[in-house]
Design a protein around this motif. Structure first.
Motif, PDB file in Angstrom:
ATOM      1  N   GLU A 165      -1.497  50.531 -77.053  1.00  0.00           N
ATOM      2  CA  GLU A 165      -1.082  50.012 -75.748  1.00  0.00           C
ATOM      3  C   GLU A 165       0.421  49.707 -75.758  1.00  0.00           C
ATOM      4  O   GLU A 165       1.151  50.064 -74.829  1.00  0.00           O
ATOM      5  N   ARG A 198      -2.629  53.487 -65.633  1.00  0.00           N
ATOM      6  CA  ARG A 198      -1.724  53.640 -66.750  1.00  0.00           C
ATOM      7  C   ARG A 198      -0.791  54.825 -66.524  1.00  0.00           C
ATOM      8  O   ARG A 198       0.374  54.789 -66.884  1.00  0.00           O
ATOM      9  N   LEU A 239       3.784  57.075 -84.182  1.00  0.00           N
ATOM     10  CA  LEU A 239       2.498  56.821 -84.854  1.00  0.00           C
ATOM     11  C   LEU A 239       2.739  56.119 -86.185  1.00  0.00           C
ATOM     12  O   LEU A 239       2.043  55.165 -86.535  1.00  0.00           O
ATOM     13  N   ALA A 272      -1.854  60.806 -76.310  1.00  0.00           N
ATOM     14  CA  ALA A 272      -1.363  59.788 -75.390  1.00  0.00           C
ATOM     15  C   ALA A 272       0.150  59.609 -75.539  1.00  0.00           C
ATOM     16  O   ALA A 272       0.878  59.527 -74.536  1.00  0.00           O
ATOM     17  N   ASN A 286      -7.097  57.618 -66.371  1.00  0.00           N
ATOM     18  CA  ASN A 286      -6.605  56.281 -66.046  1.00  0.00           C
ATOM     19  C   ASN A 286      -5.379  56.352 -65.134  1.00  0.00           C
ATOM     20  O   ASN A 286      -4.243  56.379 -65.610  1.00  0.00           O
ATOM     21  N   LEU A 340       2.579  52.979 -76.256  1.00  0.00           N
ATOM     22  CA  LEU A 340       2.736  53.758 -75.028  1.00  0.00           C
ATOM     23  C   LEU A 340       3.888  53.226 -74.186  1.00  0.00           C
ATOM     24  O   LEU A 340       4.644  53.995 -73.581  1.00  0.00           O
ATOM     25  N   ALA A 341       3.996  51.902 -74.134  1.00  0.00           N
ATOM     26  CA  ALA A 341       5.080  51.312 -73.351  1.00  0.00           C
ATOM     27  C   ALA A 341       6.431  51.595 -74.010  1.00  0.00           C
ATOM     28  O   ALA A 341       7.427  51.859 -73.335  1.00  0.00           O
ATOM     29  N   MET A 389       2.278  61.769 -76.818  1.00  0.00           N
ATOM     30  CA  MET A 389       2.973  62.982 -76.370  1.00  0.00           C
ATOM     31  C   MET A 389       3.092  62.999 -74.854  1.00  0.00           C
ATOM     32  O   MET A 389       4.103  63.419 -74.297  1.00  0.00           O
ATOM     33  N   LEU A 390       2.037  62.533 -74.204  1.00  0.00           N
ATOM     34  CA  LEU A 390       2.074  62.443 -72.750  1.00  0.00           C
ATOM     35  C   LEU A 390       3.213  61.542 -72.296  1.00  0.00           C
ATOM     36  O   LEU A 390       4.043  61.919 -71.459  1.00  0.00           O
ATOM     37  N   ALA A 391       3.266  60.338 -72.895  1.00  0.00           N
ATOM     38  CA  ALA A 391       4.277  59.370 -72.470  1.00  0.00           C
ATOM     39  C   ALA A 391       5.692  59.887 -72.752  1.00  0.00           C
ATOM     40  O   ALA A 391       6.590  59.761 -71.911  1.00  0.00           O
ATOM     41  N   LEU A 426      -2.048  68.057 -69.666  1.00  0.00           N
ATOM     42  CA  LEU A 426      -2.265  66.745 -70.275  1.00  0.00           C
ATOM     43  C   LEU A 426      -2.101  65.642 -69.240  1.00  0.00           C
ATOM     44  O   LEU A 426      -2.886  64.696 -69.181  1.00  0.00           O
ATOM     45  N   ILE A 468       3.290  55.177 -66.939  1.00  0.00           N
ATOM     46  CA  ILE A 468       3.974  56.062 -67.873  1.00  0.00           C
ATOM     47  C   ILE A 468       5.018  56.849 -67.104  1.00  0.00           C
ATOM     48  O   ILE A 468       5.878  57.512 -67.672  1.00  0.00           O
ATOM     49  N   LEU A 491      -2.205  60.581 -80.588  1.00  0.00           N
ATOM     50  CA  LEU A 491      -1.163  61.603 -80.568  1.00  0.00           C
ATOM     51  C   LEU A 491      -0.985  62.168 -79.166  1.00  0.00           C
ATOM     52  O   LEU A 491       0.140  62.275 -78.659  1.00  0.00           O
ATOM     53  N   ARG A 505       5.788  48.511 -69.290  1.00  0.00           N
ATOM     54  CA  ARG A 505       4.939  47.346 -69.485  1.00  0.00           C
ATOM     55  C   ARG A 505       3.717  47.654 -70.324  1.00  0.00           C
ATOM     56  O   ARG A 505       3.326  48.808 -70.477  1.00  0.00           O
ATOM     57  N   THR A 506       3.107  46.601 -70.851  1.00  0.00           N
ATOM     58  CA  THR A 506       1.755  46.728 -71.404  1.00  0.00           C
ATOM     59  C   THR A 506       0.830  45.905 -70.520  1.00  0.00           C
ATOM     60  O   THR A 506       1.284  45.072 -69.740  1.00  0.00           O
ATOM     61  N   GLN A 563      -5.072  49.416 -70.938  1.00  0.00           N
ATOM     62  CA  GLN A 563      -5.202  50.510 -69.991  1.00  0.00           C
ATOM     63  C   GLN A 563      -4.854  51.776 -70.757  1.00  0.00           C
ATOM     64  O   GLN A 563      -3.707  52.202 -70.776  1.00  0.00           O
ATOM     65  N   LEU A 564      -5.863  52.344 -71.385  1.00  0.00           N
ATOM     66  CA  LEU A 564      -5.600  53.511 -72.229  1.00  0.00           C
ATOM     67  C   LEU A 564      -6.369  54.713 -71.709  1.00  0.00           C
ATOM     68  O   LEU A 564      -7.116  54.627 -70.752  1.00  0.00           O
TER      69      LEU A 564
END
Lengths: 340, 286, 248
Positions: C157, A210, C132, C99, A207, C160-161, C101-103, A199, A214, C97, C83-84, C89-90
């Protein structure tokens, strides 16, 4: 904070569904195995397809998942072929040992050169990968005492695979051997791309800005996948050397790097089976065209490449997406315009 | 020693004329055109056909090579390249490799795969001694002609209206468009010019570099080195890079022939490691 | 007392252009600090310096008292700075979901786990699910980001932050471009951030700034022009002249 159980269930379901083995995947493997019995006269070409599929799979790992465009991927393929060839000629003639040795050598080289693709733009990456492949081709050409130079490496004698299965004239065991390698490597790759690591690779491709925000450190992730990709390519090269008992200096030639790009692009990037599909189409196409116009195969590859790009790769290789996504999403894809 | 330097300079200048079009397409359109060598090859074959089939003078071949390649370039730009300016680099790479392959196979079909030879005019043959340096007449001719081209190009870029429009478009296409520059036309003309120069270089190089259908691939690495090492932000960068490359290649082949092209590739990779944006680029670090 | 975020004489020059000019800024722990200023005042440049997207020409940045001036961007996230972006920046092909999970996975240091399938990571899936829910993205759970309406993308966005569990959160115009009817959703989320998270907000919407912030810094031409409470800034004649009057 506890979420409503419903959302959790929804999320868990969706993730497991996206990871599930699909029907067409199973069908593909069944056909590949059935071919041993159904197409006994075509096993040599099937072996060729399988090797090309592994090579393309290795490119997919870096191109489809990490977004690295390589113009010299054949460096690892060729290195693997030479490594396996030289090992078999001079030291150990058992194929699996050679396969692992080749993967190791290529991986080592991939690790060393991965630092070159970390920095800079697409162009710099193109140049460094291209340059590294040319460099290696030059070395192989000059070091004739080791590689046979322009005449190629011959005198490869192989003992039976694991001491049990001898390479037969019909290429049956050779095909099974290559197919097993492809299956194992695909399994590993599949596992990998559905992991958090996979992932994060896709994130880096989609990206990078971004991704950094993260907290993803690009360097180690890219070094790792580049190295693994090199291992795969090296094993593909080793299989070629072992099943043909010969290494031609051609394994390091530029057109191989271009071909593997084409194969992958025909099959579609970023879903692991693009290499297999591409290899089948490519090899059949080549066989057919070389009957029609034996000498000008290059012309047709060129034409295919141009057509592919001008018509749009996405349009031609959308079918895996169609198989994967639900119908509703598909309708939405066509309706919505893409931002940026 | 000095002769090698001299030969290297001639070689480097030729490389510059061959490659400068590529540097412009890259800098201007951010287009990775791996097919640049195909335009050079076109120029080379124009020369071969005109001289060997129709017995025309070498001097007529040079402008003809320029014009033919420029025309081919302009047509291809309009028809094929244009839709791809916004495409991903992968698409551009695939596309231009496609062009190269078709060009190679096409030339092979019509002209055969053998090395093409031309007979230079007698006054360009041979060498003479000047202060103990052996000077090849043809190489001197190349140096003079290429130097003239470089100066003209530099003047054209800095002094003419087209040049300033081009530089504006390179710096920032959007702003240039806002200022009323017809960026699309500038692109086309520049592409044609770059292709034409490559064609001219191909014509000049027929005797020096050799010409066979594999020319675009064989010299691709050289063009790319010139551009990547020299950077795309000026013409002086690629020019210096081309000179260095020419001298290094000639010297390398003379002193350590057993290493072949190894040195060149190794040098390029080294430069790219140390300065990913080119030795002479303005951006430096980032 | 150490500040959550502090800059000392921070400057950034692009050639002859001074985008950030000798900015010394202190943001207290748990503060709601707004950065305002006319367009081109260097607000986003400042955020980029703070997060490590840009390297300052001179000066220092301290996060909770520790110098992070030379810390690479992705390490600052681990230290609690998130930050946002002003322009989303997505990850276009990811679903919300995926995105999230990644963060979350990266925060937990699981990003280099290559063998464990995502589907076996129940803790991460569940936390993503709760985010979510919180960001009202449940319905969009399995829709690729690029197909989401803009307002939802904006929420993602921010989500994610937040998923990085920052101690200091920099919001670069979170409500920018969000249609009026979805605006309250975004603003509600911003207001509902936990009190112990320090928030630095860049915003043009003065209503939002005044209702949200407890301190305001005014940037003009790259430099810090004025700083004070909402009360002070909103009544400052100079600020009014330079910024509010101009913008109204």
């Amino acid at each position: 904070m506890t979420a409503p159980v419903e959302t959790q269930k929804l999320a868990r379901d969706w993730i497991s569904r996206s990871n599930r083995v699909r029907l067409w995947e199973i069908a593909l493997w069944v056909i590949a195995v059935a071919a041993i019995f159904l197409l006994p006269s075509k096993l040599l070409i099937l072996t060729e397809i399988t090797i090309l599929a592994i090579f393309a799979l290795s490119l997919d790992l870096i191109l489809g998942y990490a977004g690295i465009v390589s113009l010299g991927h054949t460096a690892f393929f060729g290195l693997g072929a030479y490594a396996a060839g030289i090992l078999a000629r001079d030291y150990v003639s058992e194929p699996v040992t050679g396969l692992i040795f080749a993967g190791f050598i290529s991986g080592l080289f991939g690790f060393a050169t991965s630092f070159l693709v970390l920095r800079g733009s697409d162009l710099t990456r193109l140049m460094t990968t291209f340059g590294v492949a040319m460099l290696l081709a030059e070395v192989a050409n000059q070091a004739a005492w080791l590689t046979g130079g322009a005449d190629g490496l011959s005198g490869i004698m192989l003992t039976p695979i694991l001491g049990l299965f001898e390479f037969d004239l019909f290429g049956r065991n050779g095909y099974v051997y290559a197919l097993v390698v492809l299956a194992v490597l695909t399994f590993i790759a599949r596992r990998l791309v559905h992991s958090p690591y996979g992932l994060s690779l896709k994130a880096l491709k989609l990206n990078p800005r971004r991704s950094a925000m993260i907290g993803i450190s690009a360097t180690r992730r890219i070094v790792a996948i580049y190295t693994l990709s090199a291992v795969y390519a090296g094993m593909a090269g080793a299989l070629l050397a072992q099943t043909t008992s010969f290494v031609s200096p051609d394994v390091l030639a530029f057109h191989r790097s271009a071909e593997v790009l084409l194969v992958l692009v025909i099959g579609g990037t970023g879903y692991l089976y693009g290499g297999v599909v591409g290899a089948i189409i490519f090899t059949l196409l080549r066989d057919w065209l070389s009957v029609v116009t034996p000498q000008y195969w290059m012309f047709w590859i060129g034409l295919i490449l141009i057509a592919l790009v001008l018509i749009g790769r996405e349009r031609l290789t959308r079918w895996p997406a169609l198989l994967n996504r639900k119908a509703t999403t598909r309708a939405a894809t066509q309706l919505a315009e893409e931002p940026r | 020693m000095l002769t090698i330097l001299f030969d290297g300079i001639a070689y480097g200048m030729l490389l510059f004329v061959l490659a400068c079009g590529l540097s412009i397409t890259l800098g201007l359109m951010n287009f990775v055109n791996l097919a640049h060598g195909a335009f050079a090859m076109a120029g080379g074959y124009v020369t071969v056909i005109m001289m060997n089939r129709y017995g025309l003078s070498f001097y007529w071949c040079l402008p003809a090579a320029f014009l033919v390649s420029a025309t081919v370039g302009a047509i291809l730009e309009r028809l094929l390249y244009r839709p791809l300016y916004k495409a991903s680099h992968l698409d551009q790479v695939l596309f231009s490799i496609g062009i190269v392959f078709m060009a190679i196979a096409g030339v092979d079909y019509f002209m055969g795969g053998q090395q093409q030879l031309i007979n230079l005019p007698p006054e360009l043959k041979g060498r003479f001694d000047f202060l103990g340096i052996g000077i090849g007449r043809y190489r001197l001719f190349i140096i003079v002609l290429c130097a003239f081209l470089v100066v003209t190009l530099q003047l054209a870029l800095t002094k003419t209206r087209f040049g300033s429009q081009l530089r504006a478009a390179v710096d920032d296409g959007r702003v240039a468009r806002g200022l009323g520059v017809n960026v699309s036309l500038v692109f086309s003309l520049t592409f044609a010019l770059g292709s034409g120069l490559a064609g001219l270089g191909g014509a000049l190089g027929t005797d020096l570099l050799g010409l066979d259908p594999n020319f675009p691939l064989k010299f691709l690495i050289y063009f790319m080195i010139v551009v990547t090492v020299g950077g795309t932000s000026s013409i002086s960068g690629p020019f210096l890079a081309a000179l260095l490359l020419g001298i290094a290649d000639v010297a390398g082949k003379y002193y350590v022939p057993q290493l072949g092209a190894f040195i060149i590739y190794a040098l390029m990779v080294l430069v790219l490691i140390l300065r990913p944006h080119g030795l002479f680029s303005r951006e430096g670090g980032r | 007392m150490t500040h959550a975020l502090e800059t000392r004489n921070l400057s950034k020059r692009f050639g002859s252009l001074v985008a950030t000019n000798d900015v010394s800024l202190s943001v207290a722990k748990g503060a709601r600090h707004a950065l305002i200023g006319p367009n081109g005042a260097g607000k986003t440049t400042l955020i980029n310096l703070l997060t490590g997207v840009l390297t300052p020409s001179s000066g220092q940045i301290l996060l909770e008292g520790e110098d992070i001036t030379a810390t690479p961007a992705h390490h600052r996230v681990g230290r609690g700075l998130s930050r946002t972006f002003q322009i989303n920046q997505l990850f276009a092909d990811f679903t919300p979901l995926e995105a999230l999970m990644l963060a979350i996975g990266e925060r937990e240091g699981q990003g280099s786990m290559a063998w464990k399938p995502l589907s076996k990571n129940h803790a991460i899936i569940d936390e993503a699910a709760s985010l979510l829910d919180r960001f009202r993205l449940t319905d969009a759970l399995s829709t690729p980001t690029k197909l989401l309406p803009y307002g939802k993308q904006r929420l993602l966005e921010i989500a994610l932050a937040i998923a990085a569990r920052p101690r200091v959160l920099l919001l670069d115009e979170p409500a920018a471009g969000v249609p009026e009817e979805e605006r309250h959703e975004v603003l509600g989320i911003v207001r509902a951030l936990p009190a112990d998270v320090t928030v630095v907000l860049i915003e043009h919407d003065m209503d939002l700034v005044f209702s949200f912030a407890d301190r305001i810094s005014v940037l003009v031409a790259g430099g810090l022009f004025k700083e004070g409470t909402v009360e002070e800034i909103s009544h400052d004649p100079q600020v009014k002249a330079i910024y509010l009057g101009e913008d109204a």
